[in-house]
Each structure stands twice: as structure tokens, then as C-alpha cells.
Design an enzyme around this catalytic site. Structure first.
Site, PDB file in Angstrom:
ATOM      1  N   ASP A 118       0.819  -1.210   0.000  1.00  0.00           N
ATOM      2  CA  ASP A 118       0.000   0.000   0.000  1.00  0.00           C
ATOM      3  C   ASP A 118       0.855   1.264   0.000  1.00  0.00           C
ATOM      4  O   ASP A 118       0.413   2.322  -0.434  1.00  0.00           O
ATOM      5  CB  ASP A 118      -0.901   0.044   1.243  1.00  0.00           C
ATOM      6  CG  ASP A 118      -1.788  -1.181   1.371  1.00  0.00           C
ATOM      7  OD1 ASP A 118      -1.892  -1.938   0.383  1.00  0.00           O
ATOM      8  OD2 ASP A 118      -2.363  -1.385   2.453  1.00  0.00           O
ATOM      9  N   ASP A 196      -3.158   4.961  -2.857  1.00  0.00           N
ATOM     10  CA  ASP A 196      -2.303   3.966  -2.210  1.00  0.00           C
ATOM     11  C   ASP A 196      -1.614   3.226  -3.347  1.00  0.00           C
ATOM     12  O   ASP A 196      -2.190   3.075  -4.445  1.00  0.00           O
ATOM     13  CB  ASP A 196      -3.131   2.958  -1.404  1.00  0.00           C
ATOM     14  CG  ASP A 196      -3.597   3.508  -0.059  1.00  0.00           C
ATOM     15  OD1 ASP A 196      -3.388   4.699   0.220  1.00  0.00           O
ATOM     16  OD2 ASP A 196      -4.192   2.719   0.707  1.00  0.00           O
ATOM     17  N   HIS A 245      -8.268  -0.291  -3.262  1.00  0.00           N
ATOM     18  CA  HIS A 245      -7.211  -1.028  -3.977  1.00  0.00           C
ATOM     19  C   HIS A 245      -7.766  -1.875  -5.119  1.00  0.00           C
ATOM     20  O   HIS A 245      -8.921  -2.282  -5.111  1.00  0.00           O
ATOM     21  CB  HIS A 245      -6.402  -1.912  -3.026  1.00  0.00           C
ATOM     22  CG  HIS A 245      -5.868  -1.141  -1.852  1.00  0.00           C
ATOM     23  ND1 HIS A 245      -5.492  -1.738  -0.684  1.00  0.00           N
ATOM     24  CD2 HIS A 245      -5.661   0.189  -1.671  1.00  0.00           C
ATOM     25  CE1 HIS A 245      -5.060  -0.817   0.169  1.00  0.00           C
ATOM     26  NE2 HIS A 245      -5.167   0.355  -0.409  1.00  0.00           N
ATOM     27  N   ASP A 247      -6.144  -4.809  -6.172  1.00  0.00           N
ATOM     28  CA  ASP A 247      -5.564  -6.155  -6.235  1.00  0.00           C
ATOM     29  C   ASP A 247      -6.452  -7.270  -5.676  1.00  0.00           C
ATOM     30  O   ASP A 247      -5.984  -8.407  -5.509  1.00  0.00           O
ATOM     31  CB  ASP A 247      -4.151  -6.180  -5.635  1.00  0.00           C
ATOM     32  CG  ASP A 247      -4.065  -5.569  -4.255  1.00  0.00           C
ATOM     33  OD1 ASP A 247      -5.085  -5.051  -3.765  1.00  0.00           O
ATOM     34  OD2 ASP A 247      -2.966  -5.598  -3.662  1.00  0.00           O
ATOM     35  N   CYS A 349      -0.835  -7.872  -0.788  1.00  0.00           N
ATOM     36  CA  CYS A 349      -0.782  -6.767   0.180  1.00  0.00           C
ATOM     37  C   CYS A 349       0.456  -6.855   1.069  1.00  0.00           C
ATOM     38  O   CYS A 349       1.077  -5.842   1.378  1.00  0.00           O
ATOM     39  CB  CYS A 349      -1.965  -6.822   1.150  1.00  0.00           C
ATOM     40  SG  CYS A 349      -3.574  -6.849   0.416  1.00  0.00           S
TER      41      CYS A 349
END
Ligand code: DAV
Length: 364
Positions: A118, A196, A245, A247, A349
Site C-alpha cells: 500500500d 495507495d 485497492h 488487487d 498486500c
């Protein structure tokens, strides 16, 4: 002689999510605190029933049993990475419990160094410190300064995006997260560039970004202009009630193989089909709905880590996904991770791929 000096590439070299992984930063449990309550959390945390823990206990250490279980997962993960020949580096924890303030806000503590993904974005030989929107993560880059300085001394480029102010103007006043089926909206205004690093996913000369409650259009524009004409930053449309995010939503796993969360991605950009990519639909997660998730959703199952174009680390228990990976021609390596996912996130992450063996290329 260290591995980076034997490699043909710079010590920091990572252009996509799948070139053979040589060196990775893995986050640490040490010193991890419950994130203090802050406006963004309402916009990013899916499980409303768990918000109270942040509201009541934000800034306090997580219960020991949660930390111990997460530690066990992380140890297994590091063991697997090292066994597969990857060099694992760790952040330097600082005292997350210190309150701090700026001219624009004050907050009772920082959080942790659980998720380097992040905080730092690696594009080629460059490390970019992200302009994060969560106030309690404002100083999280401190945990990575020793590593960044070392990588810089060994030849990497290292920059910070403009440090955000994170005052009231950065967030929509009175924001209420949309319900299921309502149009997407996010808590960020366009007051200043924010993202991020995990709002970005890399595919050589093409990077994909989605607006979220940590990433605004100003941030996407900053990234495109910073990277310059050698890169194309594509904004993709997502639908998510609590977007945070990219992902666990949209993940180019290998050349020609894009994994998507069908619930969240209404349209795959035409460039993928035009270039003959396979669109792989992530199966429904198997994590029980009752499993406590203080940060992310069950779709964290998608948050895998590629060791190369075939080997993929997947959360143990996600048998449908593991079978799907086999059917798609990958070699899944299961690792226990549900307990780390409870307080943090998935394998993507928890890591930052500092060096992969490969060159900048276009896949379209
Ligand atoms: O809950 O789907 C996960 C974010 C991981 N970086 C979610 C967001």
C-alpha cells in the site's frame, strides 16, 4: 556477494506482477495496532459490524491471539518464499503508538507495517512513496526508510509523491457509503492527489488503476504525468460499495492472463481481448462469511503472489481457486493465510516485489 550484484538488473527492478521474483519485502506483525477510527474507514471497510473495534480500540494493540495466529501465517509464507529461492527483506518497525499532528489533522496513533504494497510503488528501478489518504498511515513510510536508503545507495531511484494535507477538504463531508446496487461513489474529493500504491497494478508499459476511497483522479493524473510518455496509466471502471485497492478486483497474473472479480468489473478494457488475453473469472471465495475480517473482504482470495508466470501462492482453504489455477495452467502453492487476512490482507498486500528478473515490455 549479494544476489543483486550477480543479477544483470538494478537492485530494484520490477515491471509487472509475474517476472521471476528475486527479492521481496514482506510486512511485519511487530508492533501492529488496531487502526484508529478515521473517516476513510467507513468508506473502505465492508463489515460494518466490525467497525466498533476500530472505534473503541483504535490505537491499541490487536488481541494477542489474533497477532499470534497472523504471525504463524506470515512465518509459513516467508518459509515458502525462501524455500522457492526468493530473498526476503523486512521493514524496520517504529513506535506506531505515538500520536501525531500536522497543521491539518491530529491522530492518536499510526497502525502497523503489515502491508508494504500500500505504501510503496515499484515501477522499473523506481520506488515511489504513495500519497496515502488514511491519516493514521501518514508516517507508515518510516518503516521502509532503511530499505529505501539502502536500495538508493545501490542505484535505485526513490521519490515521494506530493505529501497530502489530509484536512477536511480532502474528504466528502457527510459521506455515506453506497448500498448494493447503488452507483459507485468514493469518499475522496479532488482537492489533492491521493492514491495507495495498491490502487495500481503493473503490466509493463501499461498500468491499471481504479478510483477508490484511497485513490482519486488527481492521484491517477499525477502518476501518469510523473511516469511520462513511456507508460500508459489506464483508469478502469469498478463497482464496489467500499472500494479500496485494485488487487482483489483486477489482476494481470501473467502475459495473456487477466484475473478479474466479476462482481466488481463490469467491462474489461477492449485492449485485453484485442490482444488475445484470456479473462479468468475468480471463483467465489470459500472463506466462511463468519470469518472476522477487520480490513478487507473475502475477495482477498484473489490477492495472490506470482513467483513467476506459473508459480502462484494462494490462500490454503481456497480449494476452488486452487483447482481453477491448475486448470488455467498455473502451479499453485497453498499457504495458510486466513489469520493474516483477518487483520491485514492477502499475499500481494503483505509484499512488495523489489526485484523481478525481466525487462520493460508492452503486452498489448
Ligand atoms: O476487500 O476487496 C482488498 C484490498 C487489498 N489490497 C477488498 C480490498
Amino acid at each position: 556477494m549479494s544476489e543483486e550484484r550477480q543479477s544483470d538488473h538494478s537492485v530494484v527492478n520490477s515491471h509487472n506482477e509475474w517476472d521471476p521474483l528475486e527479492e521481496v519485502i514482506v510486512g511485519t506483525i511487530e508492533g501492529a495496532l488496531i487502526p484508529p477510527w478515521d473517516v476513510i474507514l467507513e468508506a473502505t471497510l465492508h463489515k460494518e459490524e466490525l467497525w466498533d473495534s476500530h472505534k473503541e480500540h483504535g490505537g491499541a494493540p490487536w488481541p494477542k491471539e489474533l497477532l499470534d495466529a497472523a504471525q504463524e501465517d506470515l512465518d509459513e509464507f516467508v518459509h515458502i518464499l525462501e524455500g522457492e529461492g526468493v530473498t526476503v527483506r523486512r521493514p524496520t518497525p517504529y513506535d506506531f503508538s505515538k500520536p501525531f499532528s500536522t497543521p491539518d489533522f491530529s491522530i492518536c496513533s499510526s497502525c502497523y507495517a503489515l502491508m508494504p504494497r500500500d505504501v510503496l510503488l515499484v515501477v522499473g528501478d523506481q520506488i515511489i512513496e504513495a500519497p496515502m489518504g488514511l491519516r493514521s498511515r501518514y508516517h507508515e513510510n518510516h518503516a521502509y526508510k532503511d530499505l529505501c536508503k539502502e536500495y538508493f545507495q545501490l542505484g535505485a531511484r526513490w521519490v515521494s509523491a506530493p505529501r497530502p494535507q489530509l484536512g477536511e477538504k480532502s474528504y466528502v463531508d457527510g459521506f455515506v457509503a453506497p448500498g448494493e446496487g447503488e452507483p459507485m461513489r468514493t469518499i475522496l474529493t479532488e482537492f489533492e492527489p491521493l492514491f495507495d500504491a495498491a490502487d495500481v497494478i503493473r503490466c509493463g508499459r501499461d498500468l491499471f488503476v481504479a478510483q477508490s476511497s484511497c485513490c482519486n483522479r488527481f492521484g491517477i493524473e499525477w502518476l501518469q504525468r510523473h511516469l511520462g510518455s513511456g507508460y500508459r496509466v489506464h483508469e478502469i471502471e469498478v463497482i464496489d460499495t467500499h472500494p479500496m485497492h485494485i488487487d482483489a478486483t483486477f489482476y494481470p497474473l501473467a502475459p495473456g492472463k487477466l484475473l478479474i472479480n466479476r462482481e466488481r468489473v463490469p467491462h474489461v478494457p477492449a485492449m485485453f481481448e484485442e490482444s488475445g488475453w484470456d479473462i479468468l473469472i475468480c471463483p467465489e471465495p470459500l472463506m466462511p462469511e463468519s470469518h472476522p475480517m477487520y480490513n478487507c473482504s473475502r475477495w482477498i482470495s484473489m490477492n495472490v503472489l506470482m513467483l513467476d508466470e506459473e508459480r502462484v501462492i494462494v490462500s490454503k482453504g481456497e480449494d476452488t481457486l486452487i483447482q481453477a489455477f491448475k486448470d488455467w495452467g498455473f502451479k499453485p502453492i497453498p499457504c495458510s493465510f486466513y489469520s493474516f487476512e483477518t487483520i491485514g490482507g492477502g499475499f500481494h498486500c503483505a509484499t512488495l516485489d523489489v526485484r523481478r528478473r525481466g525487462n520493460l515490455a508492452s503486452y498489448f
